[in-house]
Scaffold this motif. Sequence first.
Motif, PDB file in Angstrom:
ATOM      1  N   TYR A 159      25.192 -10.300  16.853  1.00 32.34           N
ATOM      2  CA  TYR A 159      24.709 -11.501  17.525  1.00 32.34           C
ATOM      3  C   TYR A 159      23.552 -12.121  16.741  1.00 32.34           C
ATOM      4  O   TYR A 159      23.515 -13.341  16.554  1.00 32.34           O
ATOM      5  CB  TYR A 159      24.271 -11.198  18.960  1.00 32.34           C
ATOM      6  CG  TYR A 159      23.736 -12.431  19.634  1.00 32.34           C
ATOM      7  CD1 TYR A 159      24.607 -13.404  20.113  1.00 32.34           C
ATOM      8  CD2 TYR A 159      22.376 -12.667  19.756  1.00 32.34           C
ATOM      9  CE1 TYR A 159      24.135 -14.552  20.701  1.00 32.34           C
ATOM     10  CE2 TYR A 159      21.895 -13.813  20.335  1.00 32.34           C
ATOM     11  CZ  TYR A 159      22.777 -14.755  20.816  1.00 32.34           C
ATOM     12  OH  TYR A 159      22.292 -15.904  21.389  1.00 32.34           O
ATOM     13  N   GLU A 160      22.624 -11.312  16.318  1.00 32.25           N
ATOM     14  CA  GLU A 160      21.478 -11.851  15.564  1.00 32.25           C
ATOM     15  C   GLU A 160      21.934 -12.451  14.241  1.00 32.25           C
ATOM     16  O   GLU A 160      21.427 -13.489  13.811  1.00 32.25           O
ATOM     17  CB  GLU A 160      20.429 -10.764  15.331  1.00 32.25           C
ATOM     18  CG  GLU A 160      19.707 -10.337  16.588  1.00 32.25           C
ATOM     19  CD  GLU A 160      18.985 -11.472  17.291  1.00 32.25           C
ATOM     20  OE1 GLU A 160      18.402 -12.341  16.608  1.00 32.25           O
ATOM     21  OE2 GLU A 160      19.005 -11.495  18.527  1.00 32.25           O
ATOM     22  N   GLY A 161      22.897 -11.821  13.575  1.00 27.49           N
ATOM     23  CA  GLY A 161      23.428 -12.379  12.327  1.00 27.49           C
ATOM     24  C   GLY A 161      24.158 -13.687  12.555  1.00 27.49           C
ATOM     25  O   GLY A 161      23.968 -14.662  11.812  1.00 27.49           O
ATOM     26  N   LEU A 162      24.974 -13.734  13.589  1.00 30.53           N
ATOM     27  CA  LEU A 162      25.697 -14.957  13.932  1.00 30.53           C
ATOM     28  C   LEU A 162      24.732 -16.070  14.326  1.00 30.53           C
ATOM     29  O   LEU A 162      24.901 -17.223  13.931  1.00 30.53           O
ATOM     30  CB  LEU A 162      26.672 -14.668  15.070  1.00 30.53           C
ATOM     31  CG  LEU A 162      27.611 -15.782  15.499  1.00 30.53           C
ATOM     32  CD1 LEU A 162      28.528 -16.159  14.332  1.00 30.53           C
ATOM     33  CD2 LEU A 162      28.430 -15.338  16.682  1.00 30.53           C
ATOM     34  N   LYS A 163      23.709 -15.713  15.067  1.00 26.99           N
ATOM     35  CA  LYS A 163      22.702 -16.695  15.484  1.00 26.99           C
ATOM     36  C   LYS A 163      21.949 -17.241  14.277  1.00 26.99           C
ATOM     37  O   LYS A 163      21.680 -18.439  14.190  1.00 26.99           O
ATOM     38  CB  LYS A 163      21.736 -16.043  16.468  1.00 26.99           C
ATOM     39  CG  LYS A 163      20.782 -16.998  17.109  1.00 26.99           C
ATOM     40  CD  LYS A 163      19.959 -16.283  18.162  1.00 26.99           C
ATOM     41  CE  LYS A 163      18.978 -17.223  18.807  1.00 26.99           C
ATOM     42  NZ  LYS A 163      18.202 -16.561  19.854  1.00 26.99           N
ATOM     43  N   GLY A 164      21.626 -16.364  13.323  1.00 27.96           N
ATOM     44  CA  GLY A 164      20.954 -16.804  12.102  1.00 27.96           C
ATOM     45  C   GLY A 164      21.816 -17.731  11.257  1.00 27.96           C
ATOM     46  O   GLY A 164      21.333 -18.740  10.736  1.00 27.96           O
ATOM     47  N   LEU A 165      23.092 -17.395  11.121  1.00 33.20           N
ATOM     48  CA  LEU A 165      24.000 -18.264  10.367  1.00 33.20           C
ATOM     49  C   LEU A 165      24.167 -19.616  11.047  1.00 33.20           C
ATOM     50  O   LEU A 165      24.201 -20.656  10.389  1.00 33.20           O
ATOM     51  CB  LEU A 165      25.363 -17.591  10.212  1.00 33.20           C
ATOM     52  CG  LEU A 165      25.428 -16.405   9.253  1.00 33.20           C
ATOM     53  CD1 LEU A 165      26.801 -15.741   9.341  1.00 33.20           C
ATOM     54  CD2 LEU A 165      25.156 -16.852   7.836  1.00 33.20           C
ATOM     55  N   ALA A 166      24.274 -19.601  12.364  1.00 32.00           N
ATOM     56  CA  ALA A 166      24.433 -20.861  13.103  1.00 32.00           C
ATOM     57  C   ALA A 166      23.165 -21.710  12.999  1.00 32.00           C
ATOM     58  O   ALA A 166      23.241 -22.938  12.884  1.00 32.00           O
ATOM     59  CB  ALA A 166      24.757 -20.572  14.569  1.00 32.00           C
ATOM     60  N   LYS A 167      22.010 -21.061  13.013  1.00 31.28           N
ATOM     61  CA  LYS A 167      20.751 -21.797  12.921  1.00 31.28           C
ATOM     62  C   LYS A 167      20.626 -22.504  11.574  1.00 31.28           C
ATOM     63  O   LYS A 167      20.115 -23.620  11.492  1.00 31.28           O
ATOM     64  CB  LYS A 167      19.576 -20.855  13.140  1.00 31.28           C
ATOM     65  CG  LYS A 167      18.290 -21.553  13.429  1.00 31.28           C
ATOM     66  CD  LYS A 167      17.245 -20.568  13.899  1.00 31.28           C
ATOM     67  CE  LYS A 167      16.153 -21.330  14.597  1.00 31.28           C
ATOM     68  NZ  LYS A 167      15.239 -20.455  15.287  1.00 31.28           N
ATOM     69  N   LYS A 168      21.113 -21.859  10.507  1.00 30.88           N
ATOM     70  CA  LYS A 168      21.099 -22.499   9.193  1.00 30.88           C
ATOM     71  C   LYS A 168      21.962 -23.751   9.171  1.00 30.88           C
ATOM     72  O   LYS A 168      21.694 -24.686   8.429  1.00 30.88           O
ATOM     73  CB  LYS A 168      21.582 -21.527   8.114  1.00 30.88           C
ATOM     74  CG  LYS A 168      20.581 -20.469   7.751  1.00 30.88           C
ATOM     75  CD  LYS A 168      21.112 -19.579   6.652  1.00 30.88           C
ATOM     76  CE  LYS A 168      20.132 -18.482   6.327  1.00 30.88           C
ATOM     77  NZ  LYS A 168      20.630 -17.583   5.287  1.00 30.88           N
ATOM     78  N   LYS A 169      23.021 -23.756   9.985  1.00 28.77           N
ATOM     79  CA  LYS A 169      23.912 -24.918  10.083  1.00 28.77           C
ATOM     80  C   LYS A 169      23.417 -25.941  11.098  1.00 28.77           C
ATOM     81  O   LYS A 169      24.058 -26.958  11.307  1.00 28.77           O
ATOM     82  CB  LYS A 169      25.328 -24.475  10.469  1.00 28.77           C
ATOM     83  CG  LYS A 169      25.970 -23.538   9.486  1.00 28.77           C
ATOM     84  CD  LYS A 169      26.430 -24.271   8.258  1.00 28.77           C
ATOM     85  CE  LYS A 169      27.178 -23.314   7.350  1.00 28.77           C
ATOM     86  NZ  LYS A 169      27.577 -23.926   6.128  1.00 28.77           N
ATOM     87  N   GLY A 170      22.290 -25.642  11.771  1.00 30.45           N
ATOM     88  CA  GLY A 170      21.732 -26.574  12.741  1.00 30.45           C
ATOM     89  C   GLY A 170      22.302 -26.442  14.133  1.00 30.45           C
ATOM     90  O   GLY A 170      22.168 -27.345  14.954  1.00 30.45           O
TER      91      GLY A 170
END
Length: 135
Positions: free
Chosen positions: A101-112
């Motif tokens: 979840y934290e990895g997915l959240k970090g990747l999504a945050k980079k995409k805005g």
Amino acid sequence: MDDVMGFVNTHILQHWPFFSWLLIAMLIGQVVKNTVWTKKNAIKKRPHWFWWWGRKTMVLHPVLGGALLGLAWQNPEGGVEGITASMAYFAAAGGLSTWAYEGLKGLAKKKGVDLDIPGITPSSSPPAPDGDPKI
């Protein structure tokens, strides 16, 4: 796109019980974190120790849930034989769910993109009642 589907078919679908519990634990963890084990509950609800320890051990909840799932669902795939192996299999999926979840959240945050589950954000909670209810 064919490469992605080939990877999914080869490596992920074979282990669908593992990835199913991983995804379910991710969703349950976020809902429970924002509704049950909140900072407000840890401060205001009694007994304080229960709510405080419940919040502090949230990372262990999907691991314990996975171990319980392993008790009920034995031998989920080939090579995972016996009750201990089944418990460890699902406990590992639960443990990885927090990292995933934290990895997915970090990747999504980079995409805005902000990953929030609708309807459980603290801003959507109902207002507190004024005084005692009139009966």
